[in-house]
Each structure stands twice: as structure tokens, then as C-alpha cells.
Design an enzyme around this catalytic site. Structure first.
Site, short mmCIF file in Angstrom:
data_model
loop_
_atom_site.label_atom_id
_atom_site.label_comp_id
_atom_site.label_asym_id
_atom_site.label_seq_id
_atom_site.Cartn_x
_atom_site.Cartn_y
_atom_site.Cartn_z
N TYR A 66 0.82 -1.22 0.00
CA TYR A 66 0.00 0.00 0.00
C TYR A 66 0.85 1.26 0.00
O TYR A 66 0.50 2.24 -0.67
CB TYR A 66 -1.01 -0.01 1.17
CG TYR A 66 -2.23 -0.81 0.79
CD1 TYR A 66 -3.18 -0.28 -0.08
CD2 TYR A 66 -2.40 -2.11 1.24
CE1 TYR A 66 -4.27 -1.03 -0.47
CE2 TYR A 66 -3.49 -2.88 0.84
CZ TYR A 66 -4.43 -2.32 -0.01
OH TYR A 66 -5.50 -3.06 -0.42
N GLN A 100 -15.24 2.08 -8.13
CA GLN A 100 -14.58 0.95 -7.49
C GLN A 100 -13.13 1.32 -7.18
O GLN A 100 -12.40 0.55 -6.59
CB GLN A 100 -14.58 -0.26 -8.44
CG GLN A 100 -15.96 -0.71 -8.84
CD GLN A 100 -15.86 -1.75 -9.95
OE1 GLN A 100 -15.70 -2.94 -9.71
NE2 GLN A 100 -15.96 -1.30 -11.19
N ASP A 103 -8.23 5.34 -5.55
CA ASP A 103 -7.09 6.23 -5.76
C ASP A 103 -7.32 7.69 -5.41
O ASP A 103 -6.37 8.48 -5.35
CB ASP A 103 -6.58 6.10 -7.20
CG ASP A 103 -7.66 6.36 -8.26
OD1 ASP A 103 -8.60 7.14 -8.00
OD2 ASP A 103 -7.55 5.79 -9.37
N HIS A 118 -15.24 0.64 -2.75
CA HIS A 118 -14.17 -0.22 -2.25
C HIS A 118 -13.22 0.50 -1.29
O HIS A 118 -12.14 -0.02 -1.01
CB HIS A 118 -13.39 -0.84 -3.42
CG HIS A 118 -14.22 -1.79 -4.24
ND1 HIS A 118 -13.85 -2.25 -5.48
CD2 HIS A 118 -15.41 -2.38 -3.97
CE1 HIS A 118 -14.79 -3.08 -5.96
NE2 HIS A 118 -15.75 -3.16 -5.06
N GLY A 186 -14.48 1.80 -17.85
CA GLY A 186 -13.20 1.21 -17.44
C GLY A 186 -13.28 0.17 -16.34
O GLY A 186 -12.46 0.15 -15.45
N THR A 187 -14.29 -0.69 -16.42
CA THR A 187 -14.33 -1.78 -15.45
C THR A 187 -14.49 -3.10 -16.18
O THR A 187 -15.22 -3.20 -17.18
CB THR A 187 -15.42 -1.58 -14.38
OG1 THR A 187 -15.48 -2.76 -13.58
CG2 THR A 187 -16.78 -1.28 -14.96
N ASN A 212 -14.99 1.49 -22.92
CA ASN A 212 -13.88 0.59 -22.60
C ASN A 212 -13.21 0.20 -23.92
O ASN A 212 -13.91 -0.13 -24.88
CB ASN A 212 -14.45 -0.66 -21.89
CG ASN A 212 -13.39 -1.48 -21.18
OD1 ASN A 212 -12.30 -1.72 -21.72
ND2 ASN A 212 -13.70 -1.94 -19.98
P1 NAD Z 1 -9.85 -4.19 -13.76
O1 NAD Z 1 -8.38 -3.97 -13.61
O2 NAD Z 1 -10.41 -5.54 -13.52
O3 NAD Z 1 -10.28 -3.79 -15.24
C1 NAD Z 1 -9.91 -2.60 -15.85
C2 NAD Z 1 -10.78 -2.38 -17.08
O4 NAD Z 1 -10.43 -1.11 -17.61
C3 NAD Z 1 -10.61 -3.42 -18.18
O5 NAD Z 1 -11.87 -3.81 -18.65
C4 NAD Z 1 -9.85 -2.64 -19.27
O6 NAD Z 1 -10.20 -3.05 -20.57
C5 NAD Z 1 -10.31 -1.23 -19.01
N1 NAD Z 1 -9.40 -0.18 -19.45
C6 NAD Z 1 -8.04 -0.23 -19.56
N2 NAD Z 1 -7.57 0.95 -19.96
C7 NAD Z 1 -8.64 1.77 -20.13
C8 NAD Z 1 -8.80 3.12 -20.54
N3 NAD Z 1 -7.75 3.88 -20.87
N4 NAD Z 1 -10.05 3.64 -20.57
C9 NAD Z 1 -11.13 2.89 -20.25
N5 NAD Z 1 -11.05 1.61 -19.86
C10 NAD Z 1 -9.80 1.05 -19.81
O7 NAD Z 1 -10.54 -3.07 -12.92
P2 NAD Z 1 -11.91 -3.06 -12.07
O8 NAD Z 1 -13.00 -3.63 -12.88
O9 NAD Z 1 -12.03 -1.68 -11.56
O10 NAD Z 1 -11.67 -4.06 -10.85
C11 NAD Z 1 -10.47 -4.03 -10.17
C12 NAD Z 1 -10.58 -3.87 -8.68
O11 NAD Z 1 -9.30 -3.41 -8.27
C13 NAD Z 1 -11.53 -2.81 -8.21
O12 NAD Z 1 -12.17 -3.36 -7.12
C14 NAD Z 1 -10.68 -1.63 -7.72
O13 NAD Z 1 -11.05 -1.28 -6.39
C15 NAD Z 1 -9.30 -2.15 -7.64
N6 NAD Z 1 -8.28 -1.29 -8.31
C16 NAD Z 1 -8.32 0.06 -8.14
C17 NAD Z 1 -7.40 0.87 -8.77
C18 NAD Z 1 -7.49 2.37 -8.60
O14 NAD Z 1 -7.99 2.83 -7.58
N7 NAD Z 1 -7.04 3.14 -9.58
C19 NAD Z 1 -6.41 0.32 -9.58
C20 NAD Z 1 -6.38 -1.08 -9.71
C21 NAD Z 1 -7.34 -1.85 -9.08
#
Ligand code: NAD
Ligand code: ZN
Length: 237
Positions: A66, A100, A103, A118, A186-187, A212
Site C-alpha cells: 500500500y 470501485q 485512488d 471499495h 473502465g471496469t 472501454n
Molecule cells: P480491472 O483492472 O479488472 O479492469 C480494468 C478495465 O479497464 C478493463 O476492462 C480494461 O479493458 C479497461 N481499461 C483499460 N484501460 C482503459 C482506458 N484507458 N479507458 C477505459 N477503460 C480502460 O478493474 P476493475 O473492474 O475496476 O476491478 C479491479 C478492482 O481493483 C476494483 O475493485 C478496484 O477497487 C481495484 N483497483 C483500483 C485501482 C485504482 O484505484 N485506480 C487500480 C487497480 C485496481
């Protein structure tokens, strides 16, 4: 009419808009997603570190991950997708942003109300007295302690296998049931319950728009805008 202008028209006509964002919205700020490139840390997968079991077994390891993420984030800034959502918030009568992400980039862009499903990496919680504190220091001790009761602090994050705060969940579900348009940005729609929010909104009659570069919602999306968040979201204003 292009898909973008169709969505724009629907947003303009809508009285309520709900947005669900995931790690992809922060990718263009330079924040790695968990499942994309750069998602590993010292050969550990997130699923091995973001769990209560991992923290119990090796809290120093989990805290150092972290701390590494917090240091990385401190060098990052919101991108045009985060900023465009701030403008949408003031343009639409009932606007809800569910993220979700942990950051803090929506908040630093200026989004006023964010449901942080989250948790928040800039907050810590006491494992003894349950108090939550804002904590933005990048020089925390290896095992930070509660200023009130001295017990171990943990990141204020919902780890794999843990429950989402009931109040946040119910606000998020209400926003899915009541919106006319939902943007899913972006999920990968793998992590529940956020993964089923789009179906909830669709069942309640909303138009589901996915943004996405690798669409993940499949049949659930009415419109799929294939491209990056920073490229597409500002065009919806
Ligand atoms: P994920 O990593 O599972 O998926 C990311 C998604 O974003 C993918 O579908 C990908 O195709 C898409 N993507 C990639 N680049 C992109 C762009 N430039 N524009 C739009 N979409 C794009 O992420 P998730 O579904 O959010 O699940 C991951 C879990 O991990 C969540 O629970 C989250 O809390 C956590 N997480 C958070 C962060 C953060 O806070 N930034 C970073 C990593 C993971
Ligand atoms: Zn305490």
C-alpha cells in the site's frame, strides 16, 4: 447519427445519470489496473495481497504494497475523463458517481459526491477501535498504530472476501434503480457486486453505455463506445 451524438442527446434529455467507474478510468493517469500490464508488485498478484488473510499473515508486506501504491499515486493527476465527470455532475439534475477505485482521483478532480464502494487508499482504519482517519503521509512506519488506542492500523479498503459498507451499497443500488442513463467506464465487470450494477439499471429501464477499449459488458450494454476513457468521456459533454 453517430453513437456518440446519440448518447450525448440521451444524457442531455436525462434527469438522472449514474456513472460506475473502475480502474480503467485512471489508466491514462498512469495508474496501473490490476489485470492489465504493470498490475503485479514484486511478483505478487493483487488477489494475494488485498485480503484479510494476507494482512493477518504478513501485515508488513501488505502495508509496504500500500505504501508503494500511495507513493505511485502521489505522482499522478486526474485525466480528462475525471474532469469531464465533474462537468456532468453540475449539468445533470440527479447525478451519482459510484467508483470501485480507491485512488482519490475523482475527488481531486473536483467530483463532489463520490460513492467509494471499495474504500479509499488515503484513509486508514484502526483494527482495534474501528476509527477511520484521513492519512496522506508517504512516510508511515512499517506498521502504523492508532493515535487513540495504539492498535494496528489497516488501509480503509474493502479487501477480497470483505463486505461493502451497507449504507454505500444501498445508495449505489438506489442510483442504479433510479437512473435513466448509466455510464460504465473502465471496469472489467468481474468484481461483485459492482459487476451486476449495470444489469440492475438495465432491468429498471436505463440506457446502458459502456466505455472501454476492451468491452466487457457484452449483452448488457445498449451502446458500447470502444475507446479509452480520456478520449471518449469528454466528447459526451
Ligand atoms: P480491472 O483492472 O479488472 O479492469 C480494468 C478495465 O479497464 C478493463 O476492462 C480494461 O479493458 C479497461 N481499461 C483499460 N484501460 C482503459 C482506458 N484507458 N479507458 C477505459 N477503460 C480502460 O478493474 P476493475 O473492474 O475496476 O476491478 C479491479 C478492482 O481493483 C476494483 O475493485 C478496484 O477497487 C481495484 N483497483 C483500483 C485501482 C485504482 O484505484 N485506480 C487500480 C487497480 C485496481
Ligand atoms: Zn484505535
Amino acid at each position: 447519427m453517430t453513437e456518440i451524438s446519440f448518447v450525448k442527446q440521451r444524457i442531455t434529455a436525462a434527469r438522472s445519470l449514474t456513472v460506475l467507474s473502475g480502474a480503467g478510468i485512471s489508466a491514462e493517469s498512469g495508474v496501473p489496473t490490476f489485470r492489465g500490464p504493470g498490475g503485479l508488485w514484486k511478483n505478487h498478484r493483487a488477489e494475494e495481497l488485498a485480503t484479510p488473510e494476507a494482512f493477518q499473515r504478513d501485515p508488513i508486506l501488505v502495508w509496504s504494497w500500500y505504501q508503494w501504491r500511495r507513493k505511485l499515486l502521489s505522482t499522478k493527476a486526474p485525466n480528462p475523463a475525471h474532469t469531464a465527470l465533474v462537468s456532468l455532475e453540475s449539468a445533470v439534475e440527479h447525478f451519482t458517481l459510484i467508483t470501485q477505485n480507491v485512488d482519490g482521483l475523482h475527488q481531486s478532480a473536483g467530483s463532489r459526491t463520490v460513492i467509494t464502494l471499495h474504500g479509499d487508499i488515503w484513509k486508514v482504519r484502526c483494527t482495534g477501535c474501528d476509527r477511520v482517519f484521513e492519512e496522506t503521509s508517504l512516510n508511515l512506519p512499517a506498521l502504523p498504530r492508532c493515535p487513540v488506542c495504539e492498535r494496528l492500523l489497516r488501509p480503509h479498503i474493502v479487501w477480497f472476501g470483505e463486505e461493502i459498507d451497507a449504507k454505500k451499497l444501498s445508495l449505489a443500488i438506489d442510483a442504479c434503480h433510479s437512473c435513466e442513463v448509466m455510464l460504465v467506464i473502465g471496469t472489467s465487470a468481474i468484481v461483485q457486486p459492482a459487476a451486476s450494477f449495470a444489469s440492475l439499471a438495465k432491468e429498471a429501464g436505463a440506457l446502458i453505455v459502456e466505455i472501454n477499449p476492451n468491452p466487457a459488458l457484452h449483452d448488457c450494454a445498449d451502446v458500447s463506445l470502444t475507446g479509452t476513457a480520456a478520449e471518449i468521456v469528454p466528447q459526451l459533454l
